[in-house]
Design a protein around this motif. Structure first.
Motif, mmCIF file in Angstrom:
data_model
loop_
_atom_site.group_PDB
_atom_site.id
_atom_site.type_symbol
_atom_site.label_atom_id
_atom_site.label_comp_id
_atom_site.label_asym_id
_atom_site.label_seq_id
_atom_site.Cartn_x
_atom_site.Cartn_y
_atom_site.Cartn_z
ATOM 1 N N UNK A 42 7.759 10.241 -4.853
ATOM 2 C CA UNK A 42 7.395 9.093 -4.015
ATOM 3 C C UNK A 42 5.879 8.947 -3.939
ATOM 4 N N UNK A 43 5.198 10.048 -3.703
ATOM 5 C CA UNK A 43 3.738 10.009 -3.584
ATOM 6 C C UNK A 43 3.089 9.586 -4.898
ATOM 7 N N UNK A 44 3.571 10.155 -6.010
ATOM 8 C CA UNK A 44 2.990 9.835 -7.316
ATOM 9 C C UNK A 44 3.174 8.378 -7.702
ATOM 10 N N UNK A 45 4.377 7.850 -7.497
ATOM 11 C CA UNK A 45 4.628 6.446 -7.842
ATOM 12 C C UNK A 45 3.806 5.504 -6.957
ATOM 13 N N UNK A 46 3.651 5.869 -5.692
ATOM 14 C CA UNK A 46 2.805 5.050 -4.808
ATOM 15 C C UNK A 46 1.359 5.062 -5.290
ATOM 16 N N UNK A 47 0.873 6.236 -5.694
ATOM 17 C CA UNK A 47 -0.490 6.330 -6.208
ATOM 18 C C UNK A 47 -0.694 5.490 -7.456
ATOM 19 N N UNK A 48 0.292 5.481 -8.345
ATOM 20 C CA UNK A 48 0.189 4.664 -9.561
ATOM 21 C C UNK A 48 0.094 3.189 -9.205
ATOM 22 N N UNK A 49 0.915 2.770 -8.249
ATOM 23 C CA UNK A 49 0.865 1.368 -7.833
ATOM 24 C C UNK A 49 -0.503 1.020 -7.244
ATOM 25 N N UNK A 50 -1.087 1.942 -6.497
ATOM 26 C CA UNK A 50 -2.371 1.675 -5.833
ATOM 27 C C UNK A 50 -3.505 1.476 -6.836
ATOM 28 N N UNK A 51 -3.454 2.191 -7.969
ATOM 29 C CA UNK A 51 -4.595 2.143 -8.897
ATOM 30 C C UNK A 51 -4.296 1.357 -10.166
ATOM 31 N N UNK A 52 -3.116 0.768 -10.249
ATOM 32 C CA UNK A 52 -2.759 0.075 -11.489
ATOM 33 C C UNK A 52 -3.563 -1.197 -11.710
ATOM 34 N N UNK A 53 -4.090 -1.798 -10.625
ATOM 35 C CA UNK A 53 -4.891 -3.023 -10.750
ATOM 36 C C UNK A 53 -6.148 -2.896 -9.898
ATOM 37 N N UNK A 54 -7.021 -1.999 -10.288
ATOM 38 C CA UNK A 54 -8.277 -1.826 -9.546
ATOM 39 C C UNK A 54 -9.199 -3.012 -9.818
ATOM 40 N N UNK A 55 -9.623 -3.661 -8.754
ATOM 41 C CA UNK A 55 -10.575 -4.751 -8.925
ATOM 42 C C UNK A 55 -11.827 -4.541 -8.086
ATOM 43 N N UNK A 56 -11.807 -3.515 -7.228
ATOM 44 C CA UNK A 56 -12.963 -3.177 -6.419
ATOM 45 C C UNK A 56 -13.020 -1.663 -6.268
ATOM 46 N N UNK A 57 -14.238 -1.172 -6.008
ATOM 47 C CA UNK A 57 -14.367 0.269 -5.807
ATOM 48 C C UNK A 57 -13.605 0.722 -4.565
ATOM 49 N N UNK A 58 -13.598 -0.134 -3.557
ATOM 50 C CA UNK A 58 -12.927 0.234 -2.311
ATOM 51 C C UNK A 58 -11.416 0.375 -2.481
ATOM 52 N N UNK A 59 -10.857 -0.181 -3.539
ATOM 53 C CA UNK A 59 -9.406 -0.089 -3.759
ATOM 54 C C UNK A 59 -8.977 1.353 -3.954
ATOM 55 N N UNK A 60 -9.809 2.154 -4.603
ATOM 56 C CA UNK A 60 -9.469 3.556 -4.841
ATOM 57 C C UNK A 60 -9.449 4.333 -3.535
ATOM 58 N N UNK A 61 -10.444 4.090 -2.688
ATOM 59 C CA UNK A 61 -10.466 4.769 -1.392
ATOM 60 C C UNK A 61 -9.347 4.256 -0.492
ATOM 61 N N UNK A 62 -9.040 2.962 -0.593
ATOM 62 C CA UNK A 62 -7.991 2.386 0.243
ATOM 63 C C UNK A 62 -6.606 2.911 -0.137
ATOM 64 N N UNK A 63 -6.470 3.423 -1.334
ATOM 65 C CA UNK A 63 -5.161 3.940 -1.760
ATOM 66 C C UNK A 63 -4.715 5.120 -0.908
ATOM 67 N N UNK A 64 -5.665 5.852 -0.292
ATOM 68 C CA UNK A 64 -5.280 6.990 0.553
ATOM 69 C C UNK A 64 -4.433 6.528 1.732
ATOM 70 N N UNK A 65 -4.690 5.318 2.219
ATOM 71 C CA UNK A 65 -3.902 4.782 3.331
ATOM 72 C C UNK A 65 -2.449 4.583 2.918
ATOM 73 N N UNK A 66 -2.235 3.980 1.747
ATOM 74 C CA UNK A 66 -0.860 3.759 1.275
ATOM 75 C C UNK A 66 -0.181 5.088 0.932
ATOM 76 N N UNK A 67 -0.944 6.005 0.353
ATOM 77 C CA UNK A 67 -0.377 7.320 0.039
ATOM 78 C C UNK A 67 0.061 8.041 1.307
ATOM 79 N N UNK A 68 -0.787 8.008 2.307
ATOM 80 C CA UNK A 68 -0.464 8.672 3.567
ATOM 81 C C UNK A 68 0.802 8.081 4.180
ATOM 82 N N UNK A 69 0.896 6.771 4.173
ATOM 83 C CA UNK A 69 2.075 6.109 4.742
ATOM 84 C C UNK A 69 3.340 6.466 3.965
#
Length: 721
Positions: free
Chosen positions: A388-415
Motif C-alpha cells: 500500500x505504501x509503495x503504490x501510494x508513493x509511486x502515484x505521488x511521484x509519477x507526475x512531478x511538476x514542482x519540487x514541492x510535490x516530492x515533499x508533499x508526497x509524505x502527507x499522502x504516504x502518511x495517510x
C-alpha cells in the motif's frame, strides 16, 4: 612482489569480463545476490549454544528483547488435548438384529424339522432334547413342542421375532444388553400363547447370543477429532524483555527450546535447510523480476547501468529494513514486533519510479514488500503495508511538476500508511495501545520514506547519469547560470525560448509526451546563440543586420553553428543527455530558405546545392524533440505575420507542421497524424492567449482615468505632508 601477480590476474579477469556482457552481468549479479542473502540470512546463522530436550540448562536464559510468536509446541499440545476430549462416536449396526433373528429362525427350524420327521412321540422328544441340549425343558414342554403343528410354530416364531426386533431397534450398548434381554423375556412371559410353550420361549431368549448394536465409529470419531484440532487457534506466546526462559540447572523442555529459538539464542534444528529455502525463494523472486523486465521493459533489461541501479536499491532497502528490525521499542512485547511498520518500502518504490518508470516501480514494490515479509519473520501485515505504501508513493511521484510535490508526497504516504495499519489492527484485533503505536510508526514511515528519497536521489542521479523530473525541475529554474546568461546577453533569444517552452509544454501535454522535458529542452535549445547573439534577428536592436554584409554561405555557417555551440555549452555546464539531444535535433536537417534563396539570386543562373544550406544535425528522434522543433519554427515565424488574427495564426501553424512533415523532419519522431493535428490545436490555443486582441477604450474614458490618477496622486502627496 608475490602479491602483485594475483592482483594482475584479477585485473586481467575483470578486463575480460568487461568485454563480455553475459560474464559481466553474471559477475555483478552474483555479487549483489550474495550480499543480499548475507543481509537476509543473519537470523539463520548457527549460534554457539546447542541445547536438547531433557538436558539441564548450563545457565540462566533471559529474553534480550520482547517478542510475540505463535508457539508450535503449545498449539500442537492444545490440539491434541482437544482431540482427546472428543466423545467417541457410535453407530447402530443393523446386522446385529438380523443375526439374532437368524438364531431364532435356526432354533425354530430345528424344532420344525424334528416335528416333520417325528413318527413316535418319545422318539421326537429325544431328538428335540438332543438338538437343543442347552434348553432345560420339562417333559411336558417337550411333549407339547413335539406335538405342535407347523402353523402354530410359525405363529410363535413370528411373534418372538417381532418382540426381538422391537426391543433391538434402538441403540443398544454393551451395558444395556442384559436389560434388553430382560425386557424381551418379560414380553415373552406376557405373550398370549399356550402356557406349555412359554418355558421354551424363555429358554430361547436366555440362549440367544445378544450383542450390542451400538458399535464404535472409527472414521467419524477421527473426523471429529481432526475438526476439533482445526478449531483450536494457534497459541500466541508473549515474552517480555528480561523475562527468564529457563534457569541454571533446570531441565529443558520443548517449550523452552522453542522460545530460545524464536529469540535467536539457539541454533535452529535445521539451519542449512532454512538457508537453502531462502536461497531458492530469493532466486525465484529475482528471476521473476528479471523475466518481467526482459519481456516488457527491454530498455531497462538491456542496460547494465539500470540493472545495477535496481540491485543497489535492493541492497540499500535490505540494509534499512534490517536496521529497522533491530530497533527495540522497550519491554512491552505487544508493541515490539510493530517496529516492522517503520520499514520504508515507499522509499525504494519512489526512487524506482523517479529514476526508471512507474510500471517498473510497481513490480519492484511487490518484490520489496515480499522481502519485507521475509525479513520481518514472515509477518503478513508488514508486507501488506509495504504494498500500500509503495503504490501510494509511486502515484505521488509519477507526475512531478514542482519540487514541492516530492515533499508533499509524505502527507499522502502518511495517510495511506495510517489507514493500512488501522485496517490491519481491526483485522488482527490490536489493542488500543498497539493500534496507537502502529499508527505512530506509520506516520514516521511516511516522513522517513520521503526523506530517504530526497536524500538518495541526487547521489543516484549523478552516479548513474539519469535525468529525473526533479533534475529537470532544477534546470527550469530561471536562476540557472545558462538561463541567466541568456537573459543578459541574448534577451531576445531568452524570451523566444520561454515562449517556445510554453508552446512545447502545452503540445506535449496534449499528446501524452513528457511535458516537463519538452519545456526544459525548449528553454535551452538556443543556448548556442550566446556565442554570437547579434547575428540572430531577435537580439538585433537597431535596423542594421550584420548578415547584409556577409555572403549567404558564411551566414549559413554562422547560423548553423549555434547548434554545435549549444552542445559545447551543454556539455560544459553538465546538462543531461536528453536535453542535449533536443539541442542537437531541434533543427534537424531543415533548409535555411532565406539564405538559400539569397544565394540563388546571386548565383546568376548557376546551380546552388541545397544541401549546403541545410543544418547538419540529426533529425528529431523523440516526440519531445519534434515538438520543440515545431514550436521553435512556429514562434519564430508567427511574429512576421501582419495583422495577427486567429484564422491567420491557425493557418500559419498548420502550414509549418505540413512543411516539416513533407520535408521528412518528423519521420523518426514516432508522431502520428492525429498527434500532429492535436499539437497544432495546442499551439493555436496558446498563441491565441498570447496575441489576443485588446479592448480599445474610448478617449472620454481615458481622460477620466487620467483625471482620477492625477487626483489620487495629489491626495497621496497631501497625506504624506
Amino acid at each position: 612482489m608475490a602479491w602483485q601477480w594475483p592482483i594482475s590476474q584479477l585485473r586481467s579477469l575483470w578486463a575480460r569480463a568487461e568485454q563480455k556482457t553475459v560474464v559481466r552481468r553474471t559477475l555483478w549479479g552474483g555479487v549483489l545476490f550474495f550480499l543480499a542473502l548475507t543481509i537476509m540470512a543473519v537470523d539463520f546463522w548457527p549460534r554457539r549454544i546447542d541445547l536438547k530436550v531433557g538436558q539441564p540448562s548450563p545457565r540462566d536464559f533471559k529474553a534480550p528483547q520482547g517478542i510475540v510468536y505463535e508457539s508450535d509446541v503449545l498449539t500442537a499440545r492444545a490440539r491434541e488435548e482437544a482431540a482427546r476430549n472428543v466423545e467417541p462416536i457410535y453407530k447402530v449396526d443393523n446386522t446385529v438384529v438380523e443375526t439374532i433373528s437368524q438364531q431364532v429362525k435356526e432354533i425354530f427350524g430345528t424344532l420344525k424339522q424334528v416335528n416333520s420327521q417325528n413318527t413316535d412321540t418319545g422318539e421326537g422328544a429325544a431328538k428335540l432334547q438332543a438338538a437343543l441340549p442347552s434348553f432345560k425343558l420339562s417333559p411336558s414342554t417337550v411333549q407339547a413342542l413335539v406335538t405342535a403343528d407347523a402353523a402354530e410354530l410359525n405363529h410363535l416364531e413370528e411373534r418372538i421375532l417381532q418382540i426381538i426386533r422391537r426391543n433391538m431397534e434402538g441403540a443398544i450398548s454393551q451395558e444395556a444388553v442384559e436389560s434388553t434381554r430382560q425386557k424381551i423375556m418379560a414380553e415373552v412371559e406376557n405373550l398370549e400363547a399356550a402356557e406349555e410353550y412359554k418355558p421354551f420361549l424363555v429358554a430361547l431368549v436366555q440362549n440367544l447370543e445378544l450383542k450390542p448394536n451400538l458399535v464404535y465409529d472409527v472414521a467419524a470419531t477421527l473426523q471429529r477429532q481432526e475438526r476439533a484440532r482445526a478449531e483450536v487457534a494457534p497459541v500466541q506466546v508473549t515474552i517480555r524483555q528480561g523475562e527468564k526462559i529457563v534457569g541454571d540447572g533446570e531441565i529443558v523442555d520443548e517449550e523452552d527450546i522453542e522460545a530460545l529459538q524464536k529469540l535467536g539464542l539457539l541454533r535452529p534444528e535445521a539451519p542449512w535447510t532454512a538457508l537453502l529455502g531462502l536461497v531458492l525463494l530469493q532466486g525465484i523472486l529475482v528471476f521473476l523480476v528479471l523475466f518481467y523486465l526482459r519481456s516488457f521493459k527491454k530498455q531497462v533489461y538491456s542496460s547494465d547501468r539500470l540493472l545495477l541501479l535496481l540491485g543497489l536499491l535492493w541492497l540499500i532497502f535490505l540494509l534499512f529494513a534490517r536496521g529497522v528490525m533491530a530497533i527495540s521499542l522497550g519491554s512491552s512485547a505487544e508493541v515490539t514486533r510493530l517496529v516492522g511498520y517503520l520499514i520504508p518500502v515507499a522509499a525504494g518504490s519512489m526512487l524506482a519510479a523517479i529514476l526508471l518508470e512507474a510500471q517498473v516501480a510497481v513490480v519492484f514494490t511487490l518484490f520489496l514488500a515480499l522481502e519485507t515479509g521475509i525479513i520481518s519473520g514472515n509477518y503478513f501485515p508488514f508486507a501488506v503495508t509495504g504494498v500500500i505504501s509503495g503504490l501510494t508513493g509511486i502515484y505521488c511521484v509519477s507526475h512531478l511538476d514542482q519540487r514541492s510535490s516530492l515533499a508533499r508526497s509524505s502527507l499522502y504516504l502518511t495517510l495511506a500508511n495510517m489507514l493500512a495499519v488501522v485496517a490491519l489492527g481491526f483485522l488482527y484485533n490490536y489493542s488500543l495501545f498497539q493500534l496507537s503505536v502502529g499508527v505512530g510508526l506509520a506516520m514516521a514511515n511516511g516522513i522517513l520514506a520521503t526523506v530517504l528519497t530526497i536524500g538518495f536521489l541526487p547521489f543516484l542521479e549523478n552516479t548513474f547519469g539519469i535525468t529525473t523530473s526533479v533534475k529537470l525541475l532544477e534546470l527550469s529554474n530561471p536562476n540557472h547560470p545558462l538561463l541567466k546568461r541568456l537573459l543578459l546577453e541574448a534577451p531576445g533569444t531568452y524570451h523566444h525560448s520561454i515562449l517556445v517552452g510554453n508552446l512545447a509544454e502545452a503540445a506535449a501535454d496534449a499528446v501524452g509526451a513528457d511535458s516537463l522535458l519538452a519545456r526544459v529542452g525548449a528553454y535551452y535549445h538556443d543556448i548556442g546563440k550566446l556565442k554570437r547573439p547579434y547575428f540572430f534577428i531577435e537580439n538585433q536592436v537597431g535596423a542594421e543586420n550584420p548578415h547584409d554584409k556577409l555572403s549567404p554561405s558564411l551566414s549559413t555557417l554562422i547560423i548553423s553553428c549555434h547548434v554545435k555551440d549549444g552542445l559545447d555549452l551543454a556539455r560544459e555546464f553538465g546538462l543531461p543527455e536528453v536535453v542535449q539531444d533536443i539541442i542537437a535535433q531541434h533543427h534537424g536537417t531543415t533548409l535555411m530558405s532565406f539564405f538559400y534563396h539569397k544565394a540563388c539570386e546571386r548565383s546568376h543562373g548557376h546551380d546552388v546545392d541545397e544541401e549546403d544550406y541545410r543544418y547538419d544535425a540529426p533529425k528529431p528522434q523523440s516526440k519531445e524533440a519534434a515538438i520543440v522543433m515545431l514550436a521553435d519554427s512556429v514562434e519564430a515565424g508567427i511574429r512576421s505575420l501582419p495583422k495577427l488574427t486567429p484564422g491567420r495564426m491557425e493557418g500559419f501553424v498548420r502550414k509549418i507542421i505540413k512543411e516539416k512533415l513533407e520535408d521528412g523532419q518528423l519521420e523518426n519522431s514516432n508522431l502520428t497524424f492525429k498527434e500532429l493535428a492535436t499539437i497544432g490545436d495546442a499551439f493555436v490555443r496558446v498563441l491565441n492567449g498570447i496575441f489576443h486582441s485588446r479592448v480599445e477604450y474610448p478617449e472620454a474614458v481615458l481622460r477620466e482615468m487620467e483625471r482620477r490618477k492625477a487626483r489620487n496622486g495629489m491626495l497621496h502627496k497631501q497625506s504624506a505632508g
